[in-house]
Every structure is written in C-alpha cells, then in structure tokens.
Write an enzyme that holds these catalytic residues in place. Structure first.
Site, PDB file in Angstrom:
ATOM      1  N   ASP A   1       0.887  -1.162   0.000  1.00  0.00           N
ATOM      2  CA  ASP A   1       0.000   0.000   0.000  1.00  0.00           C
ATOM      3  C   ASP A   1       0.930   1.218   0.000  1.00  0.00           C
ATOM      4  OD1 ASP A   1      -1.640   2.114   0.600  1.00  0.00           O
ATOM      5  OD2 ASP A   1      -2.293   1.353   2.548  1.00  0.00           O
TER       6      ASP A   1
ATOM      7  N   LYS B   1       3.128  11.238  -3.527  1.00  0.00           N
ATOM      8  CA  LYS B   1       2.099  10.552  -4.318  1.00  0.00           C
ATOM      9  C   LYS B   1       1.156  11.547  -5.001  1.00  0.00           C
ATOM     10  CE  LYS B   1      -1.513   7.075  -3.568  1.00  0.00           C
ATOM     11  NZ  LYS B   1      -2.050   6.130  -2.576  1.00  0.00           N
TER      12      LYS B   1
ATOM     13  N   GLU C   1      -7.080   0.667  -4.785  1.00  0.00           N
ATOM     14  CA  GLU C   1      -7.139   0.563  -3.328  1.00  0.00           C
ATOM     15  C   GLU C   1      -8.492   0.020  -2.846  1.00  0.00           C
ATOM     16  OE1 GLU C   1      -5.921   4.503  -2.274  1.00  0.00           O
ATOM     17  OE2 GLU C   1      -3.871   4.120  -2.912  1.00  0.00           O
TER      18      GLU C   1
ATOM     19  N   ASP D   1     -12.835   5.692   2.394  1.00  0.00           N
ATOM     20  CA  ASP D   1     -11.421   5.750   2.771  1.00  0.00           C
ATOM     21  C   ASP D   1     -11.053   7.169   3.222  1.00  0.00           C
ATOM     22  OD1 ASP D   1      -8.684   5.777   2.913  1.00  0.00           O
ATOM     23  OD2 ASP D   1      -8.332   4.835   0.966  1.00  0.00           O
TER      24      ASP D   1
END
Ligand code: AMP
Length: 630
Positions: A23, A94, A193, A229
């Site tokens: 991850d 990211k 994800e 999330d």
C-alpha cells in the site's frame, strides 16, 4: 496473449517466491504478505511480532529527508525533519505522480519543498541542486519498504502488487509501475485501493478464502460494495460492483485535500482561540497535541495536557461539534458517488472502512446513519489495503485458483517519441481486450508527416525494445509546430491483434495498421525482456530523464530564437543580452549532457524570457482589441 497463470510462468515465478502486497500511501505506506502457515494476509509487523513497535515492518511514513552528503532517509526518521529541515524533506510525493505544474499549482503553498514547473510535463522537486521526479521519490519509498521486507522475511523480495487510488489515470499508474521498477521490484499488478480493501474482507473471493469460512458476496450474483477511505490528507469514496470475482469501479468521488489533518486543524484553531495563544510560537506543540487528543478521543471521552502553564483540554462532545461539518462534506461526496454509479442506498451490500481517520466514532456513527446500515470495520483500517494487495499477490502466485482468469498483455506496447523514448500506451498486464489513445503533435513548422513506430517491451529507450511495426502518417496540411493534433490509438482485440490507428484531427487524414505482438515471441524472450528491464531500471530512468531534459532544453532554445527574431525591436538591449547569455549557458549544458545543469539552465532562460514574453503578448492582445466592441 496470455492467461495470467501462463504470464506468471513466463515471468519465471517459482512457487516459493514471495510476492508482497504494497500500500503506497500519501501519508503512510505498508507491506503485507500472505502468511505461509495461517494462510491469512498479515502486515509485516505482525509477521515478526518480536520487533518493537515503530520499527521495521510497521507503517512507514511516506516521507523522504535529503540530508548532508546525499544521505537519504525514509520513514519515521525522515518525518522528524518535517519542521526543522522542511526544504529538504519531501512528503505527499504521491500527490505529484503523473501531475503537471498546472495540476498542482494551487496547493504548492502547503508544500515547504520546491516544485519546478516543467511546462506540460510531470513536475519535478528540487532539493539543493538535484531534481527529482515523483517517480524517483516514490521509488525511494518503495526501496525502503523492500529493504525492510527483506530484513524481516530474510529473503530477496523482487515481486510486488502495488495499490493506487481508483481515480488514478494511465499516466499515474504507469508512473507507479516505473517507481516499482526503479526500486528493483517487478510490479506484477497495479490494483485499485478499494478493490484491495474489498479483497481483504473476502469479498469476491472463493468461499474458502473468506476469514469466516463463508462467502458473503462471492458467486456470480452482482454485489455492490462502498469503500469509504478517510486518511490523513485525502478522502476517497468508491462504489464497486463485484461479479464472479471481477471488480468493476462504478464511480469514485472524494477530496484530495480532506482528512485527519483537517480534524487536527479544527482542534488547533479551537485551542488558539480558547487560550489566546500565539499560533506561530506554539505551532509544533499544538500540532502534536491536537493529533494526540484526536486519537485519544476515539477511545476515551476526555483529553488534557499542561505545557508551560497552558492547559490544552478537549472533551468528546466539543471535538465532535468541531469536526461534524468536515464529516458532512464526506457525506456529500458519498451522495454524489452513489448518484454517479446510479445506485440506491438500499442496493448496497457492504460498506468497508479504510484509513486511520475511520477510527473516530462520530465518522462511523454518521456514516452508518447515512447508509442505514452496519459498517465493515473489523480489519485494521491502516492495514486493510496492504492486506488486500497481499491477497492479490497470492492469487497471482497461483495459490488461489478460480479467480480473475483474464487474458492479459505480457509486455507493454507503446510508441517511439522524441529522443528515441518509449511512450507506453498499453502497460503489460493490461486486460484484453484493451484500448488506449493519446494525442501527439509535430515539432517542426510545416511538418507534413509523422513517423509512427510501434514497440513492445519494458525498457525506456525504444532501441532496447522489440520493434513491431512502423508507418508514416503523411499529408498533414502545413501548420506551425504544435498545431496538428494527431490522435494515436491502440486497440488490442480479443484475438490478441493490435490495431494501431493514427488520425490528424484538424484535417481528418488517418491511417491504420494491424500487428500481432505475440508473433514469434517465446516465453523465454518475455522472461529475458522483463529481467533486462529490472537490471537496467536505474540506467534507463537516468537516460529518460536526460533525454526529456534535453528535448525540453532544445525546444526552448528554438522557440526563444524564433521569438527573438520576431520581436527584436520590442526588446531592450539588456533583455537581449541577458537572453543571449542564458541561451549560451543552456546550449553549453546540452553539450555537457548534464541533466541537472540542463534543467537549471532551462529554468533560468525561462525566468528571463517569461516577463518580456508576457509583456509582448499583452501588447499584442491590446492591439487586437483596439477599436473592437464587446
Ligand atoms: P492514513 O492516511 O490512512 O494512514 O491515516 C492517517 C490519519 O489517521 C491521521 O490523520 C491520523 O491522525 C489518523 N488516526 C490514526 N489513528 C487514529 C485514531 N485512533 N483516531 C483518530 N484518528 C486516527
């Protein structure tokens, strides 16, 4: 064309070889594997529980610190420098993946490190005199994860499944693959994800793999899963449809700048006004205590600390009052995602919680009330995505059968671009049939043809890949460089035939060819090409970066030259002299083949020419507008 099982074989995968799930998060990253004995996914820290908390194998903060003498540290240690050495400490890399300056410019003020405008190319980060792409930065994090995994597992780790947000586009996915390659990892699969989180709960898995032994949403019947999330800095909501082991993302929504950090800020603002504090002076103290208070209030009802006679206190009720508006924002996104997916609340089968901030009781309460349903929150929200990646890795290793037997491309397919670079349109492991297209343009005024050379392989320079076909799109009407819009599409059909189409959109001229990428390609060839790409990853990445910098530098020289000729009379002597000097310096750096120097000199020439170019443009617009009525 290959079945995944065959593809694994061509990648010379041995049954015993470990494939890790990673991850790669904005705030934190984590590695998980399938435990060989319990046959359950575990985060590496649990695999070796004798390691003290916070040591190898735990959540690794996605932070990189560039110290003296090129001493680079990643993770917990690097995080310590976020405030004390902010300019040399890179976080949230990211967010930069596959992004241009235009994409990120509004958020640059929140970053203490320097972001460089690369025109329409992916941004770079400047640390000292060195420029790093987001790919290189992510590779540094992946390298650290690989090192930690090897330390714990006591074996080489060279294969991985990496997760990305569902909304990542092709360029961002490719950037993630490249980062893996640069870190010495063969990225067998990039998965979404939310798909990983659903896998971790056993959804879409054959029944024996579900932790409880049952198969809550397996089988052929379509099931709808919502993945919520909420992390430290980002919020994502995804609606998935799972049918017969195939995961389809129906919609995504969210906010890339919303998360636990906002809860911390709400607490900080409250304490500042309650205690009449100097925000700047107490910044670090407030930040640390706000996060501590927030975390503590997830399990107890009150937080209090005293520092230099200042009492910082907060009870659960006040905290919930402060954060309610932020959680409401996430619910607005949920509504939009459901609408986009065309799904009603009562059609939802499961709601999965991901991200550290979903530990907050009010988040669960409000969400459960909105959906009118119990939530799935039994898997650690920090680990659920990595665990799902580990499950996918296990499937790819051939340990779980009857899943995802899709046809895939065993090698990447792409085109030759300026400087002999490979531009991948269909990355390896793309599902077949697959389609991708990208727009290109000419680089010379009046250019009437474009050479389209199709290659297969994983290397960055086309000369190291396999050439499949080449043709010329001719008859483009004379236009200035950059004006023609040539759309090139790759379609690989169910028979594994690649159809390449090139069309100039302004004139409508087009041409098509068909190739059989797998013709004459043996498993051994594929294996060799994959191994070569890993072995030369660093070298390839350096050549790509240098070629891109050179192309940009050369183009800037050309356009500046043209500009000078055209607008000579509108420029001052000082401007002309400064520009000539900067052009000479750039020319010299190009001859020296020094990437960082070329980028510095390109920047310098840009800085010199931008003000007068803008002035002349304004002048031209002014003239054009004169006498015109609106
Ligand atoms: P992630 O980006 O998923 O790693 O989530 C990190 C965020 O979760 C940070 O804002 C943390 O402060 C927050 N977090 C972690 N544990 C808790 C907790 N027990 N209660 C509230 N927030 C938490």
């Amino acid at each position: 064309m290959a079945k995944i099982a065959i593809n694994i074989a061509t990648g010379s995968l041995q049954q015993e070889e470990i494939i890790v799930g990673i991850d790669l998060g904005t705030t934190n990253s984590l590695v998980a594997i399938m435990h060989p004995e319990s046959k359950k996914p575990v985060a590496l820290k649990e695999y070796n529980s004798s390691l003290p908390a916070g040591q190898a194998g735990s959540l690794v903060p996605s932070v990189i610190h560039f110290g003296d003498n090129k001493n680079i540290t990643v993770g917990e240690e690097a995080k310590q420098y976020l405030v004390s050495d902010a300019a040399n400490t890179v976080f949230s890399a990211k967010r930069l993946m596959g992004k241009t300056y235009k994409d990120v410019r509004h958020h640059i003020t929140s970053l203490a490190y320097k972001i460089i405008d690369e025109n329409n190319k992916p941004v770079k980060v400047q640390v000292g005199n060195t420029f790093y792409s987001a790919v290189e930065l992510s590779a540094l994090i992946l390298k650290e994860l690989k090192k930690q995994a090897e330390h714990i597992l006591k074996t080489t780790v060279s294969k991985a499944v990496i997760t990305v947000p569902a909304y990542f586009n092709d360029a961002q996915r490719q950037a993630t693959r490249d980062a893996g390659k640069l870190a010495g990892l063969d990225v067998l699969r990039i998965i979404n994800e939310p798909t990983a989180a659903s896998l971790a709960y056993g959804f879409g898995m054959p029944s024996q793999s579900h932790p409880s032994g049952e198969n809550p949403v397996g089988g052929e019947q379509a099931k709808i899963i919502v993945v919520y999330d909420l992390g430290g800095g980002t919020f994502d909501i995804s609606v998935l449809n799972i049918t017969g082991g195939i995961f389809e993302v129906l919609s995504t929504n969210g906010d890339t700048y919303l998360g636990g950090d906002d809860f911390d800020l709400a607490i900080i603002d409250y304490w500042i006004s309650e205690n009449n504090l100097d925000a700047l002076h107490y910044r670090q103290l407030l930040r640390l205590n706000a996060e501590a208070a927030k975390k503590q209030l997830s399990s107890v009802a009150f937080y209090e600390t005293v520092y230099e006679g200042i009492t910082l206190s907060l009870n659960r009720e006040k905290f919930e009052h402060l954060i309610k508006p932020i959680i409401e924002k996430t619910i607005v996104c949920c509504k939009q995602a459901l609408m986009d997916a065309g799904i009603k609340k009562n059609n939802i089968n499961e709601i999965v919680m991901v991200g550290g901030s979903t530990r907050i009781p009010l988040v669960k309460e409000m969400l459960s009330a909105f959906f009118g349903k119990k939530l799935n929150d039994s898997v650690d929200p920090d680990e659920v995505v990595a665990m799902g990646a580990a499950i996918q890795a296990n499937i790819l290793a051939g340990h779980t059968t009857d899943m995802l037997l899709l046809d895939i491309t065993p090698l990447s397919l792409g085109l030759e671009t300026m400087g002999g670079l490979m531009d991948v349109l269909l990355p390896r492991n793309s599902k077949i049939p697959a389609k991708a297209s990208r727009q290109y343009t000419t680089y010379k005024d009046g250019q009437s043809g474009i050479k389209i050379a199709v290659y297969q392989g994983e290397r960055d320079m086309v000369k190291d890949n396999r050439r499949l076909a080449e043709f010329n799109l001719t008859g483009i009407p004379g236009m200035p460089a950059g004006m023609p819009k040539v759309d090139i599409s790759f379609l690989i059909n169910a028979d594994g035939i690649l159809v390449v189409n090139a069309k100039e959109l302004r004139s409508g001229i087009e041409q098509t060819i068909e190739v059989k990428p797998q013709f004459g390609l043996t498993d051994a060839d594929v294996e060799k090409m994959l191994l070569d790409s890993m072995e030369h990853a660093k070298e390839d990445m350096d050549i790509r970066a240098l070629t891109e910098a050179k192309t940009e530098g050369e183009q800037l020289l050309q356009t500046t030259e043209k500009f000078l000729q055209k607008h000579f009379d509108n420029l001052t002597q000082i401007e002309i002299a400064a520009t000539s000097l900067a052009m000479q310096a750039l020319q010299l750096s190009l001859e020296l083949n020094d990437k960082n120097l070329i980028q510095t000199k390109t920047e310098e020439l840009n800085d010199i020419s931008r003000p007068y170019a803008e002035r002349i443009m304004d002048l031209a617009i002014g003239k054009a507008m004169k006498g015109q009525q609106i």
